[in-house]
Write a protein that holds these residues in place. Structure first.
Motif, short mmCIF file in Angstrom:
data_model
loop_
_atom_site.label_atom_id
_atom_site.label_comp_id
_atom_site.label_asym_id
_atom_site.label_seq_id
_atom_site.Cartn_x
_atom_site.Cartn_y
_atom_site.Cartn_z
N THR A 166 0.64 3.93 -2.99
CA THR A 166 0.22 5.30 -2.64
C THR A 166 1.29 6.31 -3.04
N THR A 167 2.55 5.98 -2.84
CA THR A 167 3.63 6.89 -3.23
C THR A 167 3.64 7.11 -4.73
N ALA A 193 0.84 -1.21 0.00
CA ALA A 193 0.00 0.00 0.00
C ALA A 193 0.87 1.25 0.00
N ALA A 233 0.74 9.34 -5.63
CA ALA A 233 1.01 10.73 -5.22
C ALA A 233 1.96 11.41 -6.19
N ILE A 290 3.69 9.47 3.79
CA ILE A 290 3.19 8.10 3.57
C ILE A 290 4.01 7.10 4.38
#
Length: 317
Positions: free
Chosen positions: A15-16, A11, A19, A294
């Motif tokens: 997510t990184t 995750a 982003a 994050i």
């Protein structure tokens, strides 16, 4: 536990990546041309075209994104349009200001908030509770930049205990460097401590009403021991959540505080890059800050599994 950690790690990476894509696209839709900003309004079209080619601005979006993000795992964040210097070289000395500032601010926030929140919960409805939460309410209402100015007026100009602005540098000694960061860290950490103290108080009060506290007291445990040995550890999960969320506000606050105190950190570099429309520097630094947030939330998720093994077991299933 292993599958829980792997799931959170997947995750984190996803997510990184998302982003970084969002930051890159937002930079591309901003009005204006970085080449025109660098050369001025009287630049010739041929010169503009040559500079756009040199900067890679004539390449397709997906090619520019892949070239940019592909260097991140190797520490290659691109070259600053303004300084004509690799961003990693610009970042290296500034991270040695921003990282200690962030860590010191977070230490102040947690170090102040946890004792105050637990004390207020143990004195619920008494004068100590009202005074503690009244002070916390004032802390929530004060903007960090205004608090920074008040700290400068009192501790730097009136008492002359600490420097008003600037950074002495670590080469002059650890204490001189820390002295330069004390006021900025207080300006960043105290408003966050006010929020965290209120959350801690609510979480501890909720834990004190649970059955296991009554059982512990029935077995002869004192109220003080029940508070610190049972109620406080069980209240740490919501507190850890807020600490993870506060880290993002702390990093955003460094952009303002580093300008108030004239600190040569990452936040000030972002501010200067925005003013100079150095988009590649802005997008690289913002993506790095997003990755830090994050990663901190990833550590908070791991802390959940340590504080309550049932969560890790549930994640494993």
């Amino acid at each position: 536990m292993t599958s829980y950690v792997l799931g959170r790690l997947f995750a984190l990476l996803l997510t990184t990546l998302a982003a970084s894509l969002i930051v890159f696209l937002l930079m591309q839709i901003l009005p204006g041309d970085p080449a025109a900003v660098m050369l001025g309004v009287n630049a010739q079209p041929e010169t503009l075209a040559a500079l756009r080619t040199k900067l890679g601005l004539d390449q397709p979006l997906w090619t520019r994104y892949l070239d940019w993000i592909g260097g991140f795992p190797f520490g290659d964040f691109g070259v600053s349009h303004t300084y004509s210097t690799p961003i990693s070289q610009l970042l290296a000395p500034r991270i040695m200001v921003t990282l200690p500032l962030a860590l010191l601010s977070m230490a102040i926030s947690v170090g102040v908030a946890l004792p105050v929140g637990v004390y207020a919960a143990s004195r619920r409805g008494k004068p100590g509770d009202f005074l503690s939460m009244g002070a916390a309410q004032i802390g929530v209402a004060i903007p960090n930049f205004w608090l920074g100015l008040l700290l400068i007026l009192f501790f730097a100009l009136h008492l002359r205990w600490l420097p008003a602005s600037g950074f002495a540098g670590w080469e002059d000694g650890l204490w001189r460097g820390l002295r330069s960061l004390i006021l900025p860290a207080l300006a960043l950490g105290l408003p966050l401590a006010a929020i965290l103290a209120r959350v801690t108080r609510s979480a501890v009060i909720e834990a004190l009403g649970e059955d296991f506290i009554r059982t512990a007291r029935a077995k002869g445990l004192t109220s003080r021991a029940a508070l610190w040995r049972h109620a406080t550890p069980n209240a740490l999960i919501p507190v850890a959540t807020i600490v993870g969320m506060q880290f993002s506000f702390l990093l955003a606050g460094t952009i303002i505080i580093e300008n108030v105190f004239n600190l040569p950190g990452v936040g000030r570099l972002i501010f200067q890059s925005i003013a100079q429309r150095d988009l590649v520097t802005v997008q690289s630094l913002v993506t790095l800050l997003a990755a830090c947030v994050i990663f901190v939330n990833f550590l908070v998720d791991l802390a959940y599994g340590w504080l309550d093994p049932r969560l890790a077991a549930g994640g494993g299933r």
